[in-house]
Design an enzyme around this catalytic site. Structure first.
Site, mmCIF file in Angstrom:
data_model
loop_
_atom_site.group_PDB
_atom_site.id
_atom_site.type_symbol
_atom_site.label_atom_id
_atom_site.label_comp_id
_atom_site.label_asym_id
_atom_site.label_seq_id
_atom_site.Cartn_x
_atom_site.Cartn_y
_atom_site.Cartn_z
ATOM 1 N N HIS B 68 44.448 25.344 6.027
ATOM 2 C CA HIS B 68 44.380 26.128 7.265
ATOM 3 C C HIS B 68 44.417 25.222 8.496
ATOM 4 O O HIS B 68 43.379 24.774 8.987
ATOM 5 C CB HIS B 68 43.107 26.982 7.270
ATOM 6 N N ASP B 313 40.672 24.932 9.717
ATOM 7 C CA ASP B 313 41.102 25.825 10.800
ATOM 8 C C ASP B 313 41.300 25.004 12.085
ATOM 9 O O ASP B 313 40.935 25.434 13.186
ATOM 10 C CB ASP B 313 40.109 26.973 11.023
HETATM 11 ZN ZN ZN Z 1 42.203 33.149 11.256
#
Ligand code: ZN
Lengths: 311, 436
Positions: B68, B313
């Site tokens: 991610h 992320d």
């Molecule tokens: Zn997301």
């Protein structure tokens, strides 16, 4: 006490001693305001910038007047609250103000934390005139000032704040200010506007106004933003005013000669009935004067240096 | 040829956590043995020069795989691009990164998938694998050409950054993606519950007057997507899990045999909502930092395998975007360069997580779930590999970060435990914290 603070950003981080010192200074300022000639040379040559991203004639005028009485040069920058992506960022504006070498900046802005954001950048002092839903310290100070003028020391007294607490910087600042001064504070409203997490303010919460009123010395009604209804936070003005509107009849439940406050402007017959509103109007003139006195006190404390008008 | 002497090898693919001598040659992990003599090594080298690293007290493990990351190319290269992002990756110990599809334009066709893949190859650092969107234009209404995009190199499908609000669309995506064998990655955020909230709804948000996002904004969609995966038998991956309720839902679903994996971000394991201050936009992230209890549930979930992987992320933004009042700053933390170190310092050192589990969750498990090479140091496998020095400490400094972004909560702070050598396919790409 020796004043140390560069900025007034929130009541939450202030000590009782500081609050008391401000209220004491404001008392002196009010006496000055009552004089026939109310122009002082105290802050001659000092510049105060009013930076208002939200329209508020009342608050802005109050600050302007406070600055002028103390002899400061005041400049008002009214910034249209444009969309976030467009226009100059607050950071850029701060840099410009820094270059202008202002001594003090009064900011009102729709984002919580914007006053602290500005204060972190500027060498100048900053007074928060309302930042988002976070804080409105000068309102809380003028409210307590007014309460004590009417009722004497508020320590041990009871205040009920009713309305849209969740979205209200006035409620937050008042909750901090009052509890620091030993006041018993209860926040009242429907669960959608007084959710459980508001307990983080350290005061009592209830959804039952009638149950909260007995013994209240002060009842403060918050302004209801009517668009909250469209967001589903309450079903109708009718039901809202039925449950939380202040009426003469309902106020009898306090069992006292309580005073009613409202930060204005009022939605008559929504959060406050016409007859109660009239009694509030009577206090408003006094609130306006007190507001100027509080703001004079703060401006003086922040940039007045050692020039002592206050004994 | 490389000879890593007396290094502690962590390789979950072989259930190995022990001191070894490791030989790397011709881009591959050649051999691992309890100890080797110089004579043995020279014989194996067959005349090739040998660089010997005395690595006692250090760890070697398979290069981390981050499923991610937001690399912002094409379209927002002022925040990051594939070159700077993949350099940041190898500096942080990642040898494979999956690039999210919410670029400008979004990656919703094969040509764009191949562009991202090619830019990764051109950059020549970490392996960069594109994630395609689930729906055309990320509009949530029509599926992309999943099979064609897979042939172009897509590693998964996700409308990450935006939730697929229409449950029927999500159901269809889980069905259709079966043709590819690739997972659908859910962003897990109910748009209406999240509203224009800024941080997790709770005592802290209420105190600061920052609009709150209830925990249910995530868990409601987690519950929905688990049910849809169960009903369709589709392959689901849940991104950035941040609540106790989500962890419980996933645990129950796994017990029922649902084909699901889930990831957790380092910042959700390290920080909680109480750490946020009014002007600290570096901690403004979506999903928002949860409560202290959530943080504990996430660590527990990662320990017991309910949460399968760690993923950063990585969400780079420019300084001018983050230097704004809290409400106006964008969500996201740039973390490729600090994540491993932060996890080491905040979770492994205090004994909350074992390093073995961290490597399993950040390398082996992602490789398994997404069908990627890497995630192993078995002899014969490609040498995507990290040498980690637990004692190396560094101040996170604007001048040394190679990502374009500076939006990390660790800026100006000191972290301990860093990758000091990183190989991709046996090529050394980072040495002593400098990208080669
Ligand atoms: Zn997301």
């Amino acid at each position: 006490m020796k004043w140390q603070r560069k900025d007034i950003l929130a009541i939450e981080d202030m000590s009782v001693e500081e609050i008391r010192h401000i209220l004491h200074t404001a008392k002196v300022m009010k006496e000055i305001l009552m004089r026939p000639i109310k122009k002082l040379p105290t802050l001659k040559g000092k510049s105060v910038v009013n930076l208002f991203y939200e329209a508020s004639t009342r608050t802005r005028t109050s600050f302007e007047m406070a600055g002028k009485v103390l002899g400061a040069d005041t400049t008002s920058i009214a910034v249209a609250q444009s969309s976030v992506s467009k226009g100059e960022s607050l950071y850029d504006t701060a840099k410009t103000i820094q270059a202008m070498r202002a001594d003090l900046v009064i900011i009102r802005h729709s984002s919580s934390g914007s006053a602290k954001f500005l204060a972190d950048i500027l060498d100048a002092g900053v007074i928060n005139a309302g930042d988002g839903q976070h804080a409105h310290p000068t309102q809380a100070l003028l409210d307590i000032f007014t309460m004590e003028e009417q009722l004497g020391e508020m320590d041990g007294k009871k205040v009920v704040i009713v309305g849209d607490v969740l979205h209200s910087r006035v409620a937050r600042s008042n909750a901090w200010c009052l509890q620091k001064l030993g006041v018993d504070v209860t926040l009242v409203g429907p669960p959608t506007l007084v959710p459980v997490e508001m307990a983080g303010l350290g005061v009592k919460l209830t959804h039952d106004l009638d149950g909260a009123l007995p013994g209240a010395d002060v009842v403060m009604a918050l302004r209801l933003q009517l668009e909250r209804q469209q967001s589903g936070l309450f079903p109708s003005l009718r039901e809202y005013s039925h449950l939380y509107g202040l009426t003469t009849e309902r106020l009898k439940k306090t069992g006292k000669q309580s005073i009613v406050l409202h930060p204005g402007p009022m939605n008559r017959n929504v959060e406050i009935s016409d007859d109660v509103a009239d009694s509030v109007e009577a206090l408003i003139e006094r609130q306006v004067t007190n507001g100027v006195a509080i703001r004079m006190a703060l401006i003086y404390l922040l940039i007045g240096g050692s020039g002592n008008v206050v004994a | 040829m490389w000879w890593l002497k007396e290094v502690w090898v962590i390789d979950p693919s072989q259930s190995l956590s022990a001191p070894r001598d490791v030989l790397v040659k011709g881009g591959q992990v050649l051999e691992m043995a309890s100890s080797m003599t110089e004579e043995e090594v020279l014989t194996i080298a067959q005349g090739e020069p040998v660089e010997t690293i005395n690595a006692k007290g250090k760890f070697v493990f398979p290069g981390l795989i981050d499923v991610h990351t937001h690399l912002r190319e094409p379209g927002q290269e002022e925040k990051e691009d594939i070159l700077s992002g993949s350099r940041a990756a190898v500096r942080g110990g990642f040898t494979t990164i999956l690039a999210m599809a919410n670029t400008k334009p979004v990656i919703d066709n094969r040509a764009l998938v191949e562009f991202v893949l090619l830019q990764g190859v051109r950059a020549g650092y970490a392996h960069v694998l594109p994630i395609g969107t689930v729906t055309k234009g990320m509009q949530g209404s029509e599926l992309v050409e999943m099979v064609d995009m897979k042939e172009g190199g897509a590693a998964a499908f996700s409308d990450d950054g935006k939730n697929i609000q229409n449950a029927e669309m999500m159901r269809l995506a889980l069905e259709y993606a079966k043709l590819t064998g690739l997972p659908i990655i859910s962003h897990c955020e109910d748009k209406d519950l999240a509203g224009d909230g800024l941080m997790r709804r709770g005592v802290t948000s209420a105190r600061m007057g920052l609009k709150g996002i209830p925990a249910s904004a995530e868990s409601v969609i987690v519950a929905r997507d688990l049910l849809l995966a169960e009903e369709t038998g589709g392959k689901l991956h849940l991104a950035h899990i941040s609540t106790t309720e989500s962890v419980n839902l996933i645990r129950e679903a796994k017990a029922r045999g649902v084909n699901v994996t889930a990831e957790v971000n380092p910042h959700h394991l390290i920080f909680c909502d109480e750490d946020i201050t009014l002007t600290d936009t570096a901690l403004k992230v979506n999903p928002p930092l949860g409560s202290r209890g959530d943080r504990e549930s996430l660590i527990e979930g990662l320990r017991d395998g309910t949460l399968d992987m760690i993923a950063t992320d990585h969400a780079p933004h420019t300084q001018s975007e983050k230097t704004r009042p809290f409400a106006e700053a964008p969500f996201g933390i740039a973390s490729l360069e600090t994540a491993l170190s932060a996890v080491w310092q905040y979770l492994v050192l205090p004994g909350q997580l074992s390093l073995d589990r961290v490597i399993e969750a950040w390398s082996y498990s992602p490789a398994q779930r997404f069908g990627l090479s890497g995630g192993t140091l078995k002899p014969g496998s490609s040498a995507d590999m990290v040498l980690f020095d637990p004692d190396f400490s560094e101040v996170i400094d604007s001048a040394t970060l190679v990502s374009k972004a500076r939006n990390t909560p660790f800026l100006g702070k000191s972290l301990q435990g860093f990758p000091i050598m990183v190989w991709v396919e046996g090529q050394l790409v980072q040495r002593n914290r400098t990208v080669i």
